[in-house]
Design an enzyme around this catalytic site. Structure first.
Site, PDB file in Angstrom:
ATOM      1  N   ASP A  35      -3.663  -1.722 -61.236  1.00 19.07           N
ATOM      2  CA  ASP A  35      -3.819  -0.343 -61.728  1.00 19.07           C
ATOM      3  C   ASP A  35      -3.589  -0.210 -63.215  1.00 19.07           C
ATOM      4  O   ASP A  35      -3.869   0.851 -63.790  1.00 19.07           O
ATOM      5  CB  ASP A  35      -2.829   0.567 -60.978  1.00 19.07           C
ATOM      6  N   HIS A  42       4.797  -5.397 -58.252  1.00 19.97           N
ATOM      7  CA  HIS A  42       4.002  -5.507 -57.025  1.00 19.97           C
ATOM      8  C   HIS A  42       4.875  -6.117 -55.939  1.00 19.97           C
ATOM      9  O   HIS A  42       5.697  -6.995 -56.214  1.00 19.97           O
ATOM     10  CB  HIS A  42       2.771  -6.400 -57.247  1.00 19.97           C
ATOM     11  N   HIS A  56       1.401   3.541 -54.817  1.00 17.58           N
ATOM     12  CA  HIS A  56       0.266   2.774 -54.280  1.00 17.58           C
ATOM     13  C   HIS A  56      -0.993   3.102 -55.076  1.00 17.58           C
ATOM     14  O   HIS A  56      -1.024   2.887 -56.278  1.00 17.58           O
ATOM     15  CB  HIS A  56       0.148   3.082 -52.784  1.00 17.58           C
TER      16      HIS A  56
HETATM   17  C1  SDX Z   1      -0.937  -1.073 -55.511  1.00 15.03           C
HETATM   18  O1  SDX Z   1       0.577  -3.673 -51.627  1.00 15.03           O
HETATM   19  C2  SDX Z   1      -0.539  -3.794 -52.283  1.00 15.03           C
HETATM   20  O2  SDX Z   1      -1.281  -4.740 -52.172  1.00 15.03           O
HETATM   21  C3  SDX Z   1      -0.868  -2.614 -53.166  1.00 15.03           C
HETATM   22  C4  SDX Z   1      -2.086  -2.761 -54.054  1.00 15.03           C
HETATM   23  C5  SDX Z   1      -3.370  -2.841 -53.252  1.00 15.03           C
HETATM   24  O3  SDX Z   1      -4.358  -3.369 -53.801  1.00 15.03           O
HETATM   25  O4  SDX Z   1      -3.416  -2.270 -52.135  1.00 15.03           O
HETATM   26  O5  SDX Z   1      -1.968  -3.926 -54.854  1.00 15.03           O
HETATM   27  C6  SDX Z   1      -2.244  -1.560 -54.982  1.00 15.03           C
HETATM   28  O6  SDX Z   1      -0.339  -0.208 -54.918  1.00 15.03           O
HETATM   29  C7  SDX Z   1      -0.371  -1.720 -56.741  1.00 15.03           C
HETATM   30  C8  SDX Z   1       1.051  -1.171 -57.099  1.00 15.03           C
HETATM   31  C9  SDX Z   1       0.856   0.124 -57.870  1.00 15.03           C
HETATM   32  N1  SDX Z   1       2.160   0.794 -58.097  1.00 15.03           N
HETATM   33  C10 SDX Z   1       2.682   0.893 -59.317  1.00 15.03           C
HETATM   34  O7  SDX Z   1       2.221   0.394 -60.337  1.00 15.03           O
HETATM   35  C11 SDX Z   1       3.926   1.775 -59.370  1.00 15.03           C
HETATM   36  C12 SDX Z   1       5.043   1.070 -60.180  1.00 15.03           C
HETATM   37  N2  SDX Z   1       5.510  -0.057 -59.398  1.00 15.03           N
HETATM   38  C13 SDX Z   1       6.564   0.113 -58.467  1.00 15.03           C
HETATM   39  O8  SDX Z   1       6.878   1.332 -58.010  1.00 15.03           O
HETATM   40  C14 SDX Z   1       6.907  -1.109 -57.626  1.00 15.03           C
HETATM   41  O9  SDX Z   1       6.804  -2.192 -58.437  1.00 15.03           O
HETATM   42  C15 SDX Z   1       6.109  -1.316 -56.363  1.00 15.03           C
HETATM   43  C16 SDX Z   1       6.130  -0.101 -55.489  1.00 15.03           C
HETATM   44  C17 SDX Z   1       4.695  -1.649 -56.694  1.00 15.03           C
HETATM   45  C18 SDX Z   1       6.745  -2.475 -55.621  1.00 15.03           C
HETATM   46  O10 SDX Z   1       8.010  -2.083 -55.264  1.00 15.03           O
HETATM   47  P1  SDX Z   1       8.965  -3.047 -54.371  1.00 15.03           P
HETATM   48  O11 SDX Z   1       8.289  -4.310 -54.025  1.00 15.03           O
HETATM   49  O12 SDX Z   1       9.518  -2.234 -53.255  1.00 15.03           O
HETATM   50  O13 SDX Z   1      10.055  -3.445 -55.394  1.00 15.03           O
HETATM   51  P2  SDX Z   1      11.320  -2.550 -55.753  1.00 15.03           P
HETATM   52  O14 SDX Z   1      10.907  -1.122 -55.902  1.00 15.03           O
HETATM   53  O15 SDX Z   1      12.426  -2.895 -54.827  1.00 15.03           O
HETATM   54  O16 SDX Z   1      11.670  -3.092 -57.245  1.00 15.03           O
HETATM   55  C19 SDX Z   1      12.428  -4.289 -57.412  1.00 15.03           C
HETATM   56  C20 SDX Z   1      13.209  -4.049 -58.707  1.00 15.03           C
HETATM   57  C21 SDX Z   1      14.024  -2.773 -58.678  1.00 15.03           C
HETATM   58  O17 SDX Z   1      15.096  -2.981 -59.598  1.00 15.03           O
HETATM   59  P3  SDX Z   1      16.592  -3.389 -58.965  1.00 15.03           P
HETATM   60  O18 SDX Z   1      16.951  -2.305 -57.971  1.00 15.03           O
HETATM   61  O19 SDX Z   1      16.399  -4.749 -58.319  1.00 15.03           O
HETATM   62  O20 SDX Z   1      17.509  -3.428 -60.165  1.00 15.03           O
HETATM   63  O21 SDX Z   1      12.285  -3.896 -59.800  1.00 15.03           O
HETATM   64  C22 SDX Z   1      12.404  -2.583 -60.340  1.00 15.03           C
HETATM   65  C23 SDX Z   1      13.126  -1.743 -59.292  1.00 15.03           C
HETATM   66  O22 SDX Z   1      13.846  -0.688 -59.917  1.00 15.03           O
HETATM   67  N3  SDX Z   1      11.038  -2.115 -60.579  1.00 15.03           N
HETATM   68  C24 SDX Z   1      10.640  -1.481 -61.687  1.00 15.03           C
HETATM   69  C25 SDX Z   1       9.247  -1.276 -61.498  1.00 15.03           C
HETATM   70  N4  SDX Z   1       8.866  -1.780 -60.319  1.00 15.03           N
HETATM   71  C26 SDX Z   1       9.983  -2.290 -59.746  1.00 15.03           C
HETATM   72  N5  SDX Z   1      11.303  -1.057 -62.774  1.00 15.03           N
HETATM   73  C27 SDX Z   1      10.550  -0.422 -63.718  1.00 15.03           C
HETATM   74  N6  SDX Z   1       9.216  -0.203 -63.631  1.00 15.03           N
HETATM   75  C28 SDX Z   1       8.534  -0.617 -62.531  1.00 15.03           C
HETATM   76  N7  SDX Z   1       7.231  -0.407 -62.437  1.00 15.03           N
END
Ligand code: SDX
Length: 427
Positions: free
Chosen positions: A363, A305, A264
């Site tokens: 971010d 996201h 997050h």
């Molecule tokens: C913020 O919610 C909000 O509005 C948040 C925010 C706000 O203003 O409040 O926008 C701020 O928190 C932005 C997000 C910041 N986080 C990151 O940058 C961390 C990296 N991103 C992830 O951890 C992830 O993308 C999330 C947590 C942001 C979202 O995760 P989800 O929606 O639960 O999606 P998921 O983890 O189920 O991923 C779906 C797929 C998976 O692969 P499969 O299992 O389908 O094969 O995408 C892959 C994940 O492994 N994946 C990534 C990835 N993010 C998702 N693979 C590599 N790198 C990534 N960053």
């Protein structure tokens, strides 16, 4: 609302469920009657759950739309400023000239913190993480403001909102100053919100305020872009804490703790750590392969996201601001920026990221701007919390001023069914 209906048939029984419509966005199926029928819904991570009704912020993840009280983030970023957006989020309308001036003055008049906070900070070890200090300091605010903790009193809610918006930057700067062993700086009432923050961060008692207006504008835009984002993890935490009747300072402290996680608000700090770990453009392919490897916990921080599945509109604005700030500072050849831009380009052309709709989020570029301004990486999430406080307090106030129930989810129980205790000699 609508007269649409959904029907659920389970165990040979059909249950009619109302379907509710908002002013835009997906309809919601009202499942509140299910518990009386003996069922819970199951939605870990709340992927398909609308936890509340709100009129503050709207996000369309498929089309990269972000509206604050109906105004697109692109227009607000170009034409508004952070304090004006605070007024909009709290009151639902943009201020007229008189309201704008009064709100700015009201915030300015509340930027100092109780002097006893200085003793509180002295209790932290100097190398404590700034977010750890921020959690403690904001939670402690309720120890100083007993005159405004009646959440049923609209005036108490208003003064608490003003105090939180005004004091968070002062506390944020105190976290930094304590961390580097420099004296705390008092707010300067002649400076704008963002100028004042940079003055409290980088000024010293030995010299006059001297804030670069380009950096102040970039800082204001960073606060504006982080102000609110619908029912994200930290805002949902604030709502849940608030639903028990906890005071607003305690609720905001709960939001700060939830924001801290790298998935997050901690992602901006993690992005800079990742870019430094990548080290050069030549290493990008290795790290992209790691991000795609299911057996490797590494993820591209700043990518992906839960809601945005095409692009995060804030990231687009942040990228432009990033170019402007680095050009102003003569840092357009910043090596981290070169890695970030090449990484974005590679990821956006890679089938893994395209298929999973992973794009840069807010971010990804914010950390590069903050580093250019001179803010250390471990202060990035503190900056995020400083901007997001107004969103948290707006959602808290929206819930508390309306009808609400204490949040108390249920579960799918997979533990032991009843069994008898066994004396230790029989185990
Ligand atoms: C913020 O919610 C909000 O509005 C948040 C925010 C706000 O203003 O409040 O926008 C701020 O928190 C932005 C997000 C910041 N986080 C990151 O940058 C961390 C990296 N991103 C992830 O951890 C992830 O993308 C999330 C947590 C942001 C979202 O995760 P989800 O929606 O639960 O999606 P998921 O983890 O189920 O991923 C779906 C797929 C998976 O692969 P499969 O299992 O389908 O094969 O995408 C892959 C994940 O492994 N994946 C990534 C990835 N993010 C998702 N693979 C590599 N790198 C990534 N960053």
């Amino acid at each position: 609302m609508s007269d649409k209906k959904a029907q659920l048939t389970v165990d040979g029984k059909t249950i009619d469920l109302p379907v509710l419509s908002g002013n835009t966005g997906p309809d919601v199926i009202d499942v509140r009657s299910l518990v009386a029928q003996g069922y819970f819904t199951y939605d870990p991570g709340f992927m398909s759950t609308a936890s509340c009704e709100s009129a503050i912020t709207y996000i369309d993840g498929e089309n990269g739309v972000l509206l604050h009280r109906g105004y697109p983030i692109e227009q607000l970023a170009e034409k508004s400023d952070f304090l004006e957006l605070c007024f909009l989020l709290l009151n639902g309308e943009l201020p007229n000239a008189e309201e704008k001036t009064k709100f700015e003055n009201d915030v300015t008049m509340h930027t100092m913190v109780n002097e006893a906070m200085v003793r509180l900070f002295r209790g932290f070890h100097h190398d404590a993480h700034p977010m750890a200090m921020m959690c403690g300091a904001v939670g402690a605010l309720s120890a100083f403001y007993h005159d405004s903790l009646d959440i049923t009193d609209p005036e108490h809610r208003e003064i608490s909102a003003l105090r939180l918006i005004a004091k968070i930057p002062t506390i944020a700067a105190m976290c930094y100053k304590h961390h580097i062993g420099q004296p705390f700086m008092y707010p300067n009432n002649k400076l704008s919100f963002a100028e004042n923050f940079l003055h409290m961060m980088f000024g010293t008692p030995c010299d006059e305020p001297n804030v670069n207006p380009v950096l102040a504008r970039a800082m204001d835009k960073i606060f504006l872009l982080h102000a609110d984002h619908e029912q994200n993890a930290s805002t949902s935490t604030v709502r849940l804490a608030g639903s028990s009747g906890a005071n607003p300072f305690a609720c905001i402290a709960s939001g700060i703790t939830a924001l801290w996680g790298p998935a997050h608000g901690g992602a901006n700090e993690a992005v800079l750590t990742m870019l430094a770990e990548i080290g050069s453009v030549e290493n990008i392919d290795t790290f992209v392969a790691k991000a795609k490897d299911k057996n490797d916990p590494f993820r591209l921080m700043g990518f992906g996201h839960r809601v945005y599945k095409n692009f995060d509109p804030r990231a687009k604005v942040m990228k432009v601001a990033c170019d402007e700030v680095l050009a102003e500072l003569g840092l357009e050849n910043d090596p981290l920026l070169a890695i970030a831009k090449r990484l974005e380009q590679i990821a956006l052309e890679d089938e893994y990221f395209i298929q999973r709709k992973l794009y840069p989020n807010v971010d990804f570029y914010s950390g590069i701007i903050m580093k250019a301004i001179g803010i250390p990486t471990d202060m990035f999430t503190v900056i995020f919390a400083t901007g997001r406080t107004v969103g948290w307090i707006a959602h808290w106030a929206e819930m508390i001023s309306g009808s609400y129930k204490i949040g108390r989810p249920r579960q799918l129980y997979t533990g032991y069914t009843p069994r008898d205790y066994q004396p230790v000699e029989e185990r």
